[in-house]
Structure formats: C-alpha cells, structure tokens
Design an enzyme around this catalytic site. Structure first.
Site, mmCIF file in Angstrom:
data_model
loop_
_atom_site.group_PDB
_atom_site.id
_atom_site.type_symbol
_atom_site.label_atom_id
_atom_site.label_comp_id
_atom_site.label_asym_id
_atom_site.label_seq_id
_atom_site.Cartn_x
_atom_site.Cartn_y
_atom_site.Cartn_z
ATOM 1 N N SER A 118 0.842 -1.200 0.000
ATOM 2 C CA SER A 118 0.000 0.000 0.000
ATOM 3 C C SER A 118 0.873 1.244 0.000
ATOM 4 C CB SER A 118 -0.861 0.094 1.252
ATOM 5 O OG SER A 118 -1.445 -1.097 1.581
ATOM 6 N N HIS A 139 -0.850 -2.330 -7.311
ATOM 7 C CA HIS A 139 -1.613 -1.973 -6.112
ATOM 8 C C HIS A 139 -3.104 -2.145 -6.359
ATOM 9 C CE1 HIS A 139 -2.976 1.292 -3.064
ATOM 10 N NE2 HIS A 139 -2.910 0.126 -2.488
ATOM 11 N N GLU A 151 -3.415 0.284 -9.465
ATOM 12 C CA GLU A 151 -2.289 1.167 -9.769
ATOM 13 C C GLU A 151 -1.085 0.313 -10.196
ATOM 14 O OE1 GLU A 151 -2.935 5.142 -7.072
ATOM 15 O OE2 GLU A 151 -2.145 3.376 -6.034
ATOM 16 N N ASN A 190 -4.518 6.878 -3.127
ATOM 17 C CA ASN A 190 -4.507 7.061 -1.679
ATOM 18 C C ASN A 190 -3.936 8.420 -1.300
ATOM 19 O OD1 ASN A 190 -5.664 4.626 -1.153
ATOM 20 N ND2 ASN A 190 -3.759 3.577 -0.639
HETATM 21 N N1 LIG Z 1 -6.253 -4.698 3.082
HETATM 22 C C1 LIG Z 1 -6.283 -3.682 2.216
HETATM 23 O O1 LIG Z 1 -7.262 -2.927 2.123
HETATM 24 C C2 LIG Z 1 -5.101 -3.455 1.294
HETATM 25 C C3 LIG Z 1 -5.283 -2.686 0.137
HETATM 26 C C4 LIG Z 1 -4.217 -2.528 -0.747
HETATM 27 C C5 LIG Z 1 -2.976 -3.094 -0.458
HETATM 28 N N2 LIG Z 1 -2.816 -3.824 0.709
HETATM 29 C C6 LIG Z 1 -1.499 -4.407 0.964
HETATM 30 O O2 LIG Z 1 -1.550 -5.792 0.641
HETATM 31 C C7 LIG Z 1 -0.652 -6.523 1.479
HETATM 32 C C8 LIG Z 1 -1.429 -7.615 2.208
HETATM 33 O O3 LIG Z 1 -2.458 -7.016 2.941
HETATM 34 P P1 LIG Z 1 -3.708 -7.856 3.483
HETATM 35 O O4 LIG Z 1 -4.716 -6.860 3.929
HETATM 36 O O5 LIG Z 1 -4.085 -8.908 2.514
HETATM 37 O O6 LIG Z 1 -3.064 -8.538 4.777
HETATM 38 P P2 LIG Z 1 -3.510 -9.878 5.535
HETATM 39 O O7 LIG Z 1 -2.959 -9.745 6.909
HETATM 40 O O8 LIG Z 1 -4.969 -10.141 5.344
HETATM 41 O O9 LIG Z 1 -2.712 -11.025 4.747
HETATM 42 C C9 LIG Z 1 -1.335 -11.135 4.737
HETATM 43 C C10 LIG Z 1 -0.984 -12.600 4.562
HETATM 44 O O10 LIG Z 1 0.417 -12.720 4.381
HETATM 45 C C11 LIG Z 1 0.846 -13.887 5.049
HETATM 46 N N3 LIG Z 1 2.272 -13.794 5.305
HETATM 47 C C12 LIG Z 1 2.907 -13.007 6.184
HETATM 48 N N4 LIG Z 1 4.236 -13.235 6.161
HETATM 49 C C13 LIG Z 1 4.427 -14.206 5.226
HETATM 50 C C14 LIG Z 1 5.593 -14.861 4.744
HETATM 51 N N5 LIG Z 1 6.787 -14.599 5.228
HETATM 52 N N6 LIG Z 1 5.423 -15.797 3.780
HETATM 53 C C15 LIG Z 1 4.188 -16.094 3.294
HETATM 54 N N7 LIG Z 1 3.065 -15.486 3.727
HETATM 55 C C16 LIG Z 1 3.187 -14.553 4.678
HETATM 56 C C17 LIG Z 1 0.002 -13.910 6.315
HETATM 57 O O11 LIG Z 1 -0.020 -15.193 6.918
HETATM 58 C C18 LIG Z 1 -1.352 -13.457 5.796
HETATM 59 O O12 LIG Z 1 -2.158 -14.542 5.391
HETATM 60 C C19 LIG Z 1 0.000 -5.496 2.402
HETATM 61 O O13 LIG Z 1 1.211 -5.079 1.837
HETATM 62 C C20 LIG Z 1 -1.028 -4.370 2.410
HETATM 63 O O14 LIG Z 1 -0.449 -3.116 2.711
HETATM 64 C C21 LIG Z 1 -3.858 -4.028 1.581
#
Ligand SMILES: NC(=O)c1ccc[n+]([C@@H]2O[C@H](COP(=O)([O-])OP(=O)(O)OC[C@H]3O[C@@H](n4cnc5c(N)ncnc54)[C@H](O)[C@@H]3O)[C@@H](O)[C@H]2O)c1
Length: 290
Positions: A118, A139, A151, A190
């Site tokens: 993000s 993104h 993005e 954002n």
């Molecule tokens: N949630 C949102 O609205 C959103 C929007 C855009 C971007 N993002 C970005 O997307 C990414 C993920 O966010 P999310 O909301 O899906 O998080 P989340 O916590 O729902 O999922 C993250 C996943 O990554 C796994 N993980 C962590 N470390 C790991 C590793 N070393 N190897 C393999 N898997 C691993 C976790 O077990 C978890 O299942 C982040 O970088 C976040 O900033 C999130």
C-alpha cells in the site's frame, strides 16, 4: 497476453482476491502462505466469493472449474515456472525482503515480480531481487474482485517492458490500470484521498462542520458510497494514522501531517467500529448509535 501461471504469496484479504480474479480469468494460480491452515482458510473464502459471483450470474463457469485452477503450496519452488509473482504479505519491509530473496533464488530470468504494497516504495522492495528491472508495483484495491482500478507503479529500476506488462496484465484480468510513472509515497489514489480526508478532519476540529454533515455532503454532492468518516471508522483510525504518518515521514510535507484530532482519538483507543467508538459511536451489534 501470454500468461499461464501466477504465483501469489500471502493468502490474506488481498492475496485471496488476487488469486480469485486470476482464476476467474482462466489463469492457473499457486497460492502460498505460512501454513496449510491459512491456505485452507483462504480457499474457503475464495470459494464463498466465487459462489457469490456465480449466483449473481457474473461468471459463466461453475465454481469448481474456477477453484480447480487454484493450487496451494508452502514451497516457493512452485514459483519456478510462474510468469508472474504477486506478493501480498504483511506490510513490513523486512518480511517482504525475506520473501523476495527466497523467490529470487527460484524464479526464472523472465519472471515478472510484483508487490501489492500500500505504501512502501517499490524501489525499496525491489532492492532485494537480482533483476529489479523485472519488478513492478501492482496496487489492488479492497475488495479486489469488486474494485476495477489497479495502480501500476514504476520503481526506479523497472524497465519499460515490465511497466507495460503490468498494464497489460491488469487489462487481461478485466481491470483498468492507473499508471504511476514515479515511485511516489502513497502512489496516486490514496495520496489524493489522504489530503482530502485530513482536510475533512481539520474542518471538524475547527468546528466548521460535523462528521455527519461532511459524510452526507460527500455522498450526495460527489456520489461517494461512503463519506470519509464512515470509511475511516470501517478501516480503523490507527490504520489510517499509520499510513498518513508513513507518507509524512517520507515527504516531510505538512499536507500529510495527521491532524491532532485524529492522533488524540487513536491515543484514546477510539479506533472506529472495532472499538465501538471512532468518529461515530456504535452499539454492540455494530449498528451506529443515533
Ligand atoms: N487490506 C487492504 O485494504 C489493502 C489494500 C491494498 C494493499 N494492501 C497491501 O496488501 C498486502 C497484504 O495485505 P492484506 O490486507 O491482505 O493482509 P492480511 O494480513 O490479510 O494477509 C497477509 C498474509 O500474508 C501472510 N504472510 C505473512 N508473512 C508471510 C511470509 N513470510 N510468507 C508467506 N506469507 C506470509 C500472512 O499469513 C497473511 O495470510 C500489504 O502489503 C497491504 O499493505 C492491503
């Protein structure tokens, strides 16, 4: 576009959505996470979401056909023949670096690598791999299956071909690329939203308007589904505060400095829906108090 296999690492909220849209497009997906339990949970979530698409007639294939395209593996070796790797693990640079270093040692020369971060600069994440010219930011927005914008972010070393590949891939999965030509904090959407949201908070802080009136105005005048305070309570004030602070730290630009009213609410534990109190107050059943 010639793409057969996508490897998605991180099977949480975003990874699930990304795997789903790829599978619905006909691409084979391998999803990876830290345990089989997490992967099983992810498959369950995706099955539920694909079923909703099927019930509403938004996909022509049956649920099993789509789900059969998604395999799971905790072994990065499964990324060896992937055309594209998309990372969606926790938003921590050290974790993303660790993941990409491992993937870098197995991925093919032509594999494109992408991060769904993000806010972390793409250039900084790409510094962990040996071919940063093959690295691009993708993104997605939450919920991924519903949101049409993605993005595509160019890191300092991203090649023209990789940047274009990012755009082509986004179109291939039925979404619209928003091209981010420079690796700037908060990217585009954002970044714009942050400034607007913080101005709304300052107007509340100054007593110019209430959150109710600002939310109502943003819905009725600008066609937003939700106003900034309603959205803020849903996301969690501490989550937004962290994002704004990161951008401020990078830019040292006062436009991105989180208003006092927001910082105080977070200190008080008024984080939004999850704590029953944020910009609004909530009943235990989650409904808003009048
Ligand atoms: N949630 C949102 O609205 C959103 C929007 C855009 C971007 N993002 C970005 O997307 C990414 C993920 O966010 P999310 O909301 O899906 O998080 P989340 O916590 O729902 O999922 C993250 C996943 O990554 C796994 N993980 C962590 N470390 C790991 C590793 N070393 N190897 C393999 N898997 C691993 C976790 O077990 C978890 O299942 C982040 O970088 C976040 O900033 C999130």
């Amino acid at each position: 576009m010639d793409i057969n296999k996508v490897f998605v690492v991180g099977a949480g909220t975003m990874g699930n959505g990304i795997a789903q849209v790829c599978a619905q497009t006909g691409i084979s997906v391998v999803m990876s996470d830290m345990s089989q339990d997490l992967l099983d949970k992810a498959l369950k979530n995706i099955t539920w979401s694909v079923s909703k698409f099927s019930e509403k007639g938004k996909i022509s294939e049956d649920v099993d056909t789509v789900m059969d395209r998604i395999q799971t593996s905790s072994d990065y070796q499964a990324a060896a023949d992937a055309d594209l790797i998309i990372e969606a693990v926790f938003e921590k640079l050290a974790i993303k670096h660790e993941v990409f270093k491992k993937l870098d040692s197995v991925a093919g020369d032509k594999t494109i690598m992408a991060s769904n971060t993000s806010a972390i600069p793409i250039t900084e994440i790409a510094s962990a791999v040996s071919r940063p010219e093959n690295f691009v930011g993708l993104h997605f927005f939450n919920p991924v299956p519903m949101m049409a914008a993605v993005e595509v972010i160019r890191g300092i070393s991203t090649s023209d071909e990789t940047f274009q590949y990012g755009a082509d891939f986004v179109r291939f999965i039925g979404k619209e690329p928003i091209m981010v030509n420079t690796d700037i904090a908060g990217f585009i959407l954002n970044r714009i939203n942050m400034v607007s949201n913080m101005e709304a908070m300052r107007l509340v802080e100054q007593g110019v308007a209430t959150p109710e009136d600002i939310d109502k105005g943003m819905r009725l005048a600008f066609g937003r589904k939700m106003g900034p305070f309603e959205t803020g309570d849903l996301v969690g004030l501490e989550v937004s505060l962290m994002a704004y602070t990161n951008v401020y730290e990078e830019e040292k630009d006062l436009r991105f400095y989180p208003p006092s009213i927001m910082r105080r609410k977070v200190l008080a534990g008024h984080l939004g829906r999850k704590t029953g109190k944020g910009w609004y107050d909530y009943n235990p059943d989650g409904s808003r108090k009048k």
